[in-house]
Design a protein around this motif. Structure first.
Motif, short mmCIF file in Angstrom:
data_model
loop_
_atom_site.label_atom_id
_atom_site.label_comp_id
_atom_site.label_asym_id
_atom_site.label_seq_id
_atom_site.Cartn_x
_atom_site.Cartn_y
_atom_site.Cartn_z
N MET A 80 0.84 -1.20 0.00
CA MET A 80 0.00 0.00 0.00
C MET A 80 0.88 1.25 0.00
SD MET A 80 -2.87 1.20 2.80
CE MET A 80 -3.93 -0.21 2.50
N ARG A 81 0.48 2.25 -0.78
CA ARG A 81 1.23 3.50 -0.88
C ARG A 81 0.29 4.69 -0.81
NH1 ARG A 81 6.58 2.64 0.20
NH2 ARG A 81 6.94 0.47 -0.42
N ILE A 82 0.81 5.81 -0.35
CA ILE A 82 0.05 7.05 -0.32
C ILE A 82 0.06 7.65 -1.73
CG2 ILE A 82 -0.06 9.40 0.59
CD1 ILE A 82 1.30 8.32 3.14
N THR A 83 -1.13 7.93 -2.23
CA THR A 83 -1.24 8.51 -3.58
C THR A 83 -1.68 9.96 -3.58
OG1 THR A 83 -3.51 7.66 -3.76
CG2 THR A 83 -1.74 6.28 -4.64
N ASP A 84 -2.28 10.41 -2.47
CA ASP A 84 -2.76 11.79 -2.42
C ASP A 84 -2.92 12.21 -0.97
OD1 ASP A 84 -3.65 14.26 -3.25
OD2 ASP A 84 -5.69 13.60 -3.73
N ALA A 85 -2.85 13.48 -0.73
CA ALA A 85 -3.11 14.05 0.60
C ALA A 85 -3.75 15.42 0.39
CB ALA A 85 -1.83 14.16 1.42
N LYS A 86 -4.97 15.58 0.88
CA LYS A 86 -5.74 16.80 0.68
C LYS A 86 -5.75 17.64 1.95
CE LYS A 86 -8.95 13.98 -2.06
NZ LYS A 86 -10.37 13.56 -2.18
N ASP A 121 4.93 4.48 2.37
CA ASP A 121 4.15 3.39 2.96
C ASP A 121 3.41 3.95 4.17
OD1 ASP A 121 3.15 1.18 4.25
OD2 ASP A 121 5.05 0.08 4.31
N PRO A 122 2.07 3.96 4.19
CA PRO A 122 1.35 4.54 5.32
C PRO A 122 1.51 3.77 6.63
CG PRO A 122 -0.17 3.42 3.85
CD PRO A 122 1.16 3.45 3.15
N ALA A 123 1.97 2.53 6.55
CA ALA A 123 2.15 1.74 7.76
C ALA A 123 3.41 2.12 8.52
CB ALA A 123 2.20 0.24 7.41
N LEU A 137 -2.42 8.61 9.68
CA LEU A 137 -1.80 7.30 9.46
C LEU A 137 -2.30 6.27 10.48
CD1 LEU A 137 1.87 8.24 8.52
CD2 LEU A 137 -0.07 7.76 7.01
N TRP A 138 -2.53 6.69 11.72
CA TRP A 138 -3.12 5.78 12.70
C TRP A 138 -4.54 5.40 12.29
CZ3 TRP A 138 -1.13 2.94 16.47
CH2 TRP A 138 0.11 3.28 17.00
N ASP A 139 -5.26 6.36 11.72
CA ASP A 139 -6.62 6.08 11.23
C ASP A 139 -6.57 5.01 10.14
OD1 ASP A 139 -9.39 6.38 10.95
OD2 ASP A 139 -9.22 8.10 9.63
N ILE A 140 -5.65 5.15 9.21
CA ILE A 140 -5.49 4.16 8.14
C ILE A 140 -5.10 2.80 8.71
CG2 ILE A 140 -4.04 3.52 6.16
CD1 ILE A 140 -3.97 6.52 5.44
N VAL A 177 -8.05 3.12 0.91
CA VAL A 177 -8.19 3.38 2.34
C VAL A 177 -7.75 4.81 2.61
CG1 VAL A 177 -7.56 2.64 4.66
CG2 VAL A 177 -7.69 0.97 2.83
N THR A 178 -8.55 5.55 3.37
CA THR A 178 -8.22 6.94 3.68
C THR A 178 -8.11 7.14 5.20
OG1 THR A 178 -10.54 7.62 3.79
CG2 THR A 178 -9.45 7.73 1.64
N GLY A 179 -7.43 8.20 5.58
CA GLY A 179 -7.32 8.56 6.99
C GLY A 179 -7.36 10.06 7.14
N VAL A 180 -7.86 10.54 8.29
CA VAL A 180 -7.97 11.97 8.53
C VAL A 180 -7.20 12.38 9.77
CG1 VAL A 180 -10.16 12.32 7.34
CG2 VAL A 180 -10.17 11.59 9.73
N GLY A 181 -6.67 13.61 9.74
CA GLY A 181 -5.95 14.17 10.88
C GLY A 181 -6.28 15.64 11.02
#
Length: 402
Positions: free
Chosen positions: A1-7, A59-61, A93-96, A28-32
């Protein structure tokens, strides 16, 4: 899994919030939360221009590695803007991770240490009679702890006293408004109000008070001594914390417990206060202290020195941050209290969440991850509005801590 975008999403459903939403190649998305009250756009720019480009392809992990990369890689370390930006990434990242694992975040942090998170509300009014009514309002709704703030005769405005008792928001104008302050009037007023509150509500209700960095150490010692008969759970931010040695003077003169730390950004900001046991509660929070990963470091250090948590939880923390705070609160061994200021209906709609209030406790969501999200379409309907926190002057015109 890789991060492809961050808004980076800036929205104002009653007040301004900055949210980071990280997107992966597996959907899979995560919010902060990245909100810094009165300086929101500074963090938004930091994220957009410096952090987001560095996240793509990671890597989001690798949560810890990413934290260290953003902290050590900045060179100009620490500070509220940098640490709020790092916090948003870390929390997302914890959310993901929770969503990938199929577990609520608190399970990844070691599971429950308690059944619920004790929270406190804000009772405030101009007069002692009105303060009693506000405290009663919270008690009737099941709160076990209440912060008490009162107006001061002779002052047109006093910190913590608001016309809107439900949704207190001090950032009220595009250019900072100026208030007038008198330490003498304040010290002569507060103890008598607490005498009435304690007499009315008995010994079991937890009572708190926020000084908001406005006193010198000896003035704070005087206040703490005068409040001892009313057994406060804590006296918050009695002095500006830049001179941490000043807390030793307070300690020498009063047994009223001390809480501090909502403006702290790293474990190094509070190291002396914790290790020398100069405070009783550390109020650092997820969004301003580098996210879940770094807040855990602060609380772990505190646990070794008999200091409990008391995280900041004003309305400038979005439901994203509140959700994250609850996962930390319910898992750590040295939890004390959690500040809880309810959000407006508009805010709750923009940030749908699964945490809930029951009988004086907040309970985190059992959904995988943090159990909170942002409705991007709805958020876009509430554009950013410039708002600044007030500033303070003494009666003779001198600048003073707000």
């Amino acid at each position: 899994m890789r991060i492809t975008d961050a808004k980076v999403i800036v929205t104002c459903p009653g007040r301004n919030f900055v949210t980071l939403k990280i997107v992966t190649d597996e959907g899979v998305t995560g919010v902060g939360d990245a909100t810094l009250n009165g300086r929101e756009l500074a963090v938004a720019a930091y994220l957009t221009e410096h952090v987001v480009p560095a996240l793509i392809g990671r890597d989001p992990a690798r949560i810890e590695d990413t934290w260290q990369y953003l902290y050590k890689g900045a060179y100009w370390r620490r500070g509220p803007v940098t640490m709020s930006a790092i916090a948003a990434v870390d929390t997302a990242l914890w959310d993901i991770l929770g969503k990938v694992a199929g577990l609520p975040v608190y399970r990844l942090l070691g599971g429950r240490s308690r059944e619920g998170v004790t929270v406190y509300g804000h009772a405030n009014a101009e007069t002692a009679e009105a303060v009693l009514a506000e405290v009663a309002w919270y008690v009737e709704r099941g709160y076990r702890a209440v912060r008490v703030q009162t107006g001061v005769p002779g002052l047109a405005a006093t910190y913590g006293v608001s016309g809107d008792k439900t949704f207190y928001e001090p950032a009220d104008a595009a250019i900072a408004t100026e208030a007038v302050w008198s330490t003498e009037r304040y010290l002569n007023t507060v103890p008598s109000v607490f005498a009435r509150v304690r007499d009315e509500f008995g010994p079991d209700l937890k009572l708190l008070h926020d000084v908001h960095h406005r006193l010198t150490p000896i003035e704070a010692a005087r206040l703490g001594r005068s409040l001892e008969p009313y057994a406060l759970t804590w006296m918050e931010d009695p002095v500006p914390a830049e001179l941490q040695e000043g807390f030793r003077l307070i300690r020498q003169h009063t047994t009223t417990p001390i809480a501090v730390g909502e403006v702290f950004n790293t474990v190094w900001d509070c190291q002396q206060l914790i290790t020398e046991q100069l405070i009783d509660y550390i109020r650092a929070t997820v969004v301003h202290a580098g996210g879940i990963s770094h807040l855990r470091r602060i609380f772990d250090l505190a646990a070794l020195h008999h200091v409990r948590s008391g995280s900041h939880g004003a309305t400038d923390l979005s439901p994203v941050c509140m959700a994250a705070a609850l996962h930390v609160d319910i898992s750590i061994p040295n939890f004390g209290l959690q500040e809880y200021m309810r959000h407006t209906g508009e805010t709750d709609a923009v940030f749908p969440h699964g945490y809930r209030f029951e009988n004086g406790y907040l309970l985190p969501s059992e959904e995988p991850g943090l159990g909170v999200d942002i409705d991007e379409e709805l958020a876009a309907k509430y554009p950013y509005q410039p708002k600044a926190l007030p500033v303070n002057r003494l009666e003779d015109g001198s600048m003073h801590s707000w």
